[in-house]
Design an enzyme around this catalytic site. Structure first.
Site, mmCIF file in Angstrom:
data_model
loop_
_atom_site.group_PDB
_atom_site.id
_atom_site.type_symbol
_atom_site.label_atom_id
_atom_site.label_comp_id
_atom_site.label_asym_id
_atom_site.label_seq_id
_atom_site.Cartn_x
_atom_site.Cartn_y
_atom_site.Cartn_z
ATOM 1 N N HIS A 190 0.896 -0.952 -0.116
ATOM 2 C CA HIS A 190 -0.152 -0.044 -0.169
ATOM 3 C C HIS A 190 0.887 1.170 -0.077
ATOM 4 O O HIS A 190 0.608 2.158 -0.507
ATOM 5 C CB HIS A 190 -0.890 -0.103 1.201
ATOM 6 C CG HIS A 190 -2.153 0.775 1.206
ATOM 7 N ND1 HIS A 190 -2.711 1.211 2.242
ATOM 8 C CD2 HIS A 190 -2.574 1.806 0.242
ATOM 9 C CE1 HIS A 190 -3.604 2.276 1.928
ATOM 10 N NE2 HIS A 190 -3.514 2.638 0.628
ATOM 11 N N ARG A 297 -8.966 -0.249 -8.498
ATOM 12 C CA ARG A 297 -8.570 -1.230 -7.354
ATOM 13 C C ARG A 297 -9.583 -0.890 -6.192
ATOM 14 O O ARG A 297 -8.807 -0.501 -5.360
ATOM 15 C CB ARG A 297 -7.055 -1.208 -6.863
ATOM 16 C CG ARG A 297 -6.308 -1.803 -8.017
ATOM 17 C CD ARG A 297 -4.803 -1.833 -7.441
ATOM 18 N NE ARG A 297 -3.931 -2.558 -8.582
ATOM 19 C CZ ARG A 297 -2.903 -2.002 -9.139
ATOM 20 N NH1 ARG A 297 -3.049 -0.943 -9.292
ATOM 21 N NH2 ARG A 297 -2.335 -2.886 -9.791
ATOM 22 N N ARG A 333 -13.007 -2.700 -10.550
ATOM 23 C CA ARG A 333 -12.897 -3.779 -10.604
ATOM 24 C C ARG A 333 -13.378 -4.376 -9.311
ATOM 25 O O ARG A 333 -13.275 -3.791 -8.322
ATOM 26 C CB ARG A 333 -11.152 -4.254 -10.449
ATOM 27 C CG ARG A 333 -11.084 -5.747 -10.046
ATOM 28 C CD ARG A 333 -9.398 -6.127 -10.154
ATOM 29 N NE ARG A 333 -8.813 -5.432 -9.040
ATOM 30 C CZ ARG A 333 -7.676 -5.600 -8.898
ATOM 31 N NH1 ARG A 333 -6.696 -6.093 -9.696
ATOM 32 N NH2 ARG A 333 -6.862 -4.914 -7.761
ATOM 33 N N GLU A 432 -5.295 -13.264 -15.457
ATOM 34 C CA GLU A 432 -3.971 -12.878 -14.648
ATOM 35 C C GLU A 432 -3.546 -14.321 -13.938
ATOM 36 O O GLU A 432 -2.654 -14.408 -13.311
ATOM 37 C CB GLU A 432 -4.137 -11.972 -13.482
ATOM 38 C CG GLU A 432 -5.471 -12.033 -12.703
ATOM 39 C CD GLU A 432 -5.658 -10.669 -11.697
ATOM 40 O OE1 GLU A 432 -4.647 -10.013 -11.605
ATOM 41 O OE2 GLU A 432 -6.915 -10.537 -11.236
ATOM 42 N N ASN A 455 1.020 -8.445 -13.521
ATOM 43 C CA ASN A 455 1.642 -8.608 -12.005
ATOM 44 C C ASN A 455 1.280 -10.118 -11.526
ATOM 45 O O ASN A 455 2.547 -10.713 -11.269
ATOM 46 C CB ASN A 455 1.074 -7.628 -11.228
ATOM 47 C CG ASN A 455 1.009 -6.215 -11.669
ATOM 48 O OD1 ASN A 455 1.755 -5.854 -12.499
ATOM 49 N ND2 ASN A 455 0.307 -5.179 -10.995
ATOM 50 N N ASP A 456 0.180 -10.529 -11.604
ATOM 51 C CA ASP A 456 -0.270 -11.815 -11.393
ATOM 52 C C ASP A 456 0.038 -12.838 -12.309
ATOM 53 O O ASP A 456 0.696 -13.667 -12.031
ATOM 54 C CB ASP A 456 -1.500 -11.691 -10.824
ATOM 55 C CG ASP A 456 -1.994 -11.423 -9.397
ATOM 56 O OD1 ASP A 456 -0.855 -11.557 -8.610
ATOM 57 O OD2 ASP A 456 -2.723 -10.582 -9.365
ATOM 58 N N ARG A 466 5.446 -12.061 -6.454
ATOM 59 C CA ARG A 466 5.707 -10.649 -6.841
ATOM 60 C C ARG A 466 6.133 -9.548 -5.577
ATOM 61 O O ARG A 466 6.701 -8.840 -5.734
ATOM 62 C CB ARG A 466 4.324 -10.087 -7.388
ATOM 63 C CG ARG A 466 3.147 -10.088 -6.494
ATOM 64 C CD ARG A 466 1.947 -9.897 -7.264
ATOM 65 N NE ARG A 466 1.574 -8.700 -7.399
ATOM 66 C CZ ARG A 466 0.337 -8.038 -7.665
ATOM 67 N NH1 ARG A 466 -0.469 -8.942 -8.180
ATOM 68 N NH2 ARG A 466 0.037 -6.724 -7.614
ATOM 69 N N CYS A 503 -3.618 -4.101 -17.986
ATOM 70 C CA CYS A 503 -3.715 -3.044 -16.656
ATOM 71 C C CYS A 503 -2.482 -3.574 -15.458
ATOM 72 O O CYS A 503 -2.417 -2.644 -14.710
ATOM 73 C CB CYS A 503 -4.906 -3.001 -16.230
ATOM 74 S SG CYS A 503 -5.435 -4.700 -15.432
#
Ligand code: PEP
Ligand code: MG
Length: 572
Positions: A190, A297, A333, A432, A455-456, A466, A503
């Protein structure tokens, strides 16, 4: 001295070190005389009121910078600081046991927090930590020992800390902090995401950087390279002053692309949208010339607080974003909770492999009542602009269908109550997970669009966590397996006439723009700070040429040769 970590937010800064110290919580016990009792009790009461004033201040800053919804944590702190039972226990210890206020507070906090620590339920266990946090603050006022905290940061400071909490990050939204580095943390923490939103360079996962810097050391932080240089020699300093100047010039030059459409040199129009975590980032999305939001997100509305956000609260957040971005679209999302985003107020068992655990759509399908609240809020917001919705972590077509069954139920409920929503709202899936990428031909039939979460997708394809700083070097977006999966996804989507977006972070890295265009990606979404650089690259790229290069490298087995080939091509 040069230290390497994980680049969490781009940019270069040169300033002075400001090291945040951990506040310890172990005062000395002192026996007091009866006539000292009044003074000790008064000292304690004053510390309580000073602590409350501090929390009110942070709460006001949080509400100003992050919106009212993010202040619940501070309400919880204020509630503890004002707890009459806690106060009377401390006063009673001072009075009856004739001990100093500091030690009385220490004992009461320890006793109370320990009770919580033993509780199995995670929510209540977390409340024990809150009691400690509040206790430390009161202790600081009692002892008068003011260790360095973010509130004391002088101008041009680069902050060093073991770890930074979301509350700390909020306080850093002041001009004095020009960068930060932490021992802990990953690229997707975060804190890292907030640093990008604030556009200050940050390097995380630096292991023990705090023990290698002292206050006021001259520091260079290079968020682009994930590097911190402590006490640089004059040559390095001069070199970095030059780099900083070049970087600032580049950023300035990039601003000419704000209103330029992203069109390739041979006339292909590309959409460049932005990712956001909290509604307050919309301003930056617009100022960087992004064409809408390709990934909202929403789970960030759920963390860093004491309870689930209500349907109304969610509806207000979504509609506020949607209205501001209109006529451009907003892809909302559904919550991607679990993994590294846990809720202190909801009991999920501690998992051995949280990234492969009860995360995202799996969580929503297990707890449909929580899911439905969000779906209602999104549907209600859909009449306020151009809303699209997508599900994260879909592994195959059955999961997509299961989620859509719940969506249909919610739509029926709303219809029966005559609540308006956009009946044609597009519903897409994030690709993903490798299983989704390999069955994407089926998913593309049911979904209105596909959005690739690299990313995933990369972490699962290459089996590289990650957020684990020890295997970062193996996280390779250009691995041939990844490139092949990307091609498979884009082709399958287009075959079904669906639009395909990317994305994940890969979309925002200008090094990959050409190859992604070559793979046929026509929608990009990224952190707002990357938008202009990618837009610029798109305008310089020839779409047909990019396709040719990509075809050539699709069969290149060696990663080294593949990268070499791309670089050679760039040289032409
Ligand atoms: C991704 O996985 O690429 C993605 C965009 O989602 P997140 O980073 O939120 O997991
Ligand atoms: Mg993801």
């Amino acid at each position: 001295m040069l230290f390497k970590g994980i680049s969490a937010s781009a940019g270069i800064a040169i300033g002075k070190a400001f090291v945040i110290e951990d506040e310890d919580f172990c005062p000395v016990k002192r026996n007091i005389a009866k006539d000292e009792v009044k003074k000790e009790v008064e000292k304690f009461r004053k510390a309580i009121s000073d602590t409350k004033a501090d929390f009110e201040k942070i709460k006001a800053a949080a509400s100003k910078h992050l919106g009212k919804k993010h202040i619940k944590l501070f309400d919880a702190y204020l509630f503890i600081a004002d707890d009459p039972v806690l106060k009377s226990e401390v006063v009673s210890k001072i009075t009856k046991e004739l001990i100093n206020a500091e030690y009385a507070l220490y004992e009461v906090i320890e006793e109370n927090a320990k009770v919580f620590e033993k509780i199995k339920d995670e929510y209540f266990r977390e409340r024990g930590k809150d009691i400690y946090d509040v206790g430390k603050k009161i202790m600081k006022h009692l002892t008068g020992v003011h260790k360095k905290t973010l509130a004391d940061v002088k101008e041009n400071s680069i902050v060093f800390a073991d770890n930074l909490t979301p509350a700390d990050t909020i306080l850093m939204k002041n001009e004095n902090v020009i960068g930060f580095a932490t021992n802990q943390g990953g690229k997707t923490s975060h804190t890292a995401i907030m640093a990008q939103a604030m556009e200050i360079p940050a390097v995380v996962g630096m292991k023990d950087i705090t023990s290698n810097v002292t206050h006021n050391d001259i520091i260079i932080i290079d968020g682009n390279e994930g590097v911190v240089i402590v006490k640089p020699d004059p040559e390095t300093l001069e070199n970095y002053h030059r780099r900083l100047k070049n970087y600032q010039t580049e950023v300035k030059e990039l601003s000419q692309f704000v209103n330029v459409p992203a069109v390739t040199s041979d006339g292909k129009k590309i959409i460049v949208a932005a990712n956001i975590e909290i509604p307050e980032e919309v301003r930056s999305v617009i100022s960087h010339g992004a064409e809408g939001i390709g990934l909202f997100r929403t789970e960030y509305l759920f963390i860093n607080r004491a309870e689930f956000p209500s349907e109304q609260e969610q509806f207000e957040s979504y509609s506020q974003v949607v209205e501001k971005v209109f006529p451009n679209p907003v892809v909302i999302r559904t919550i991607d909770l679990g993994g590294d985003k846990l809720l202190p107020y909801f009991n999920i068992n501690v998992e051995r492999n949280p990234f492969m655990g009860l995360r995202a759509i799996r969580f929503c399908l297990k707890y449909p009542e929580i899911f439905k609240i969000q779906l209602r809020a999104i549907l209600r917001a859909s009449v306020f602009g151009n809303v699209k919705m997508m599900y994260p972590m879909i592994s195959g077509v059955d999961e997509l269908r299961a989620a859509n069954v719940i969506l249909d139920e919610v739509k029926q409920e709303l219809k029966s109550k005559s609540v308006q929503f956009d009946e044609n709202m597009e519903v897409g899936v994030m690709i993903e997970i490798p299983s989704a990428a390999l069955t994407v031909d089926l998913l593309a039939k049911d979904a209105d669009f596909l959005s690739i979460g690299t990313n995933d997708l990369i972490q699962y394809t290459l089996a590289v966590d990650r957020v684990n700083e020890y295997v970062t070097h193996l996280y390779e977006p250009l691995h041939l397996s990844v490139i092949r999966l990307l091609k498979n996804i884009v082709d399958a989507g287009h075959k079904e006439g669906k639009w395909v977006s990317m994305c994940g972070e890969m979309a925002g890295d200008p090094a990959y723009t050409e190859i992604l265009l070559g793979l046929g990606i026509e929608h990009f979404s990224m952190g707002a700070a990357s938008v202009l650089r990618v837009k610029k690259n798109i305008t310089k790229t020839n779409f047909a040429g990019a396709k040719k290069i990509t075809e050539e490298i699709l069969n290149e087995a060696s990663r080294e040769l593949l990268i070499q080939k791309i670089n050679q091509r760039k040289g032409h």
